[in-house]
Scaffold this motif. Structure first.
Motif, PDB file in Angstrom:
ATOM      1  N   VAL A   5       0.858  -1.177   0.000  1.00 54.72           N
ATOM      2  CA  VAL A   5       0.000   0.000   0.000  1.00 54.72           C
ATOM      3  C   VAL A   5       0.899   1.233   0.000  1.00 54.72           C
ATOM      4  N   GLU A   9      -3.058   5.356  -0.209  1.00 51.40           N
ATOM      5  CA  GLU A   9      -3.932   4.232   0.124  1.00 51.40           C
ATOM      6  C   GLU A   9      -4.387   3.472  -1.120  1.00 51.40           C
ATOM      7  N   THR A  27       1.530  -4.624   3.742  1.00 49.10           N
ATOM      8  CA  THR A  27       0.316  -4.631   4.557  1.00 49.10           C
ATOM      9  C   THR A  27       0.320  -5.773   5.568  1.00 49.10           C
ATOM     10  N   TRP A  44      -9.966  -2.320  -0.166  1.00 51.24           N
ATOM     11  CA  TRP A  44      -9.875  -1.176  -1.085  1.00 51.24           C
ATOM     12  C   TRP A  44     -11.246  -0.913  -1.687  1.00 51.24           C
ATOM     13  N   ARG A  50      -6.236   8.874  -1.686  1.00 47.59           N
ATOM     14  CA  ARG A  50      -6.540   9.541  -0.414  1.00 47.59           C
ATOM     15  C   ARG A  50      -6.605  11.052  -0.569  1.00 47.59           C
TER      16      ARG A  50
END
Length: 61
Positions: A5, A9, A27, A44, A50
């Motif tokens: 990630v 994001e 992650t 997701w 983001r």
């Protein structure tokens, strides 16, 4: 295969034998491609980066 990630994001599948590229972090999910894709599909849920989500929240009426 592992799931990475970035700061926006966004998620990516990455071969386990390669170093994690700059700007990405692990992650903690690792395994088969199918397992990794299942994880990504669960977490997701909003494909917008983001920064875009935050900008849209600031400018929403």
């Amino acid at each position: 295969m592992k799931v990475l990630v970035n700061d926006e994001e966004q998620y990516s599948l990455w071969p386990s034998y390669l170093d994690v590229p700059a700007g990405w972090k692990e992650t903690g999910t690792e395994g088969t491609r199918e397992k990794c894709l299942e994880y990504v599909n669960e977490v997701w849920v909003d494909m917008r980066p983001r920064s875009l989500r935050e900008q849209m929240e600031r400018t929403a009426p």
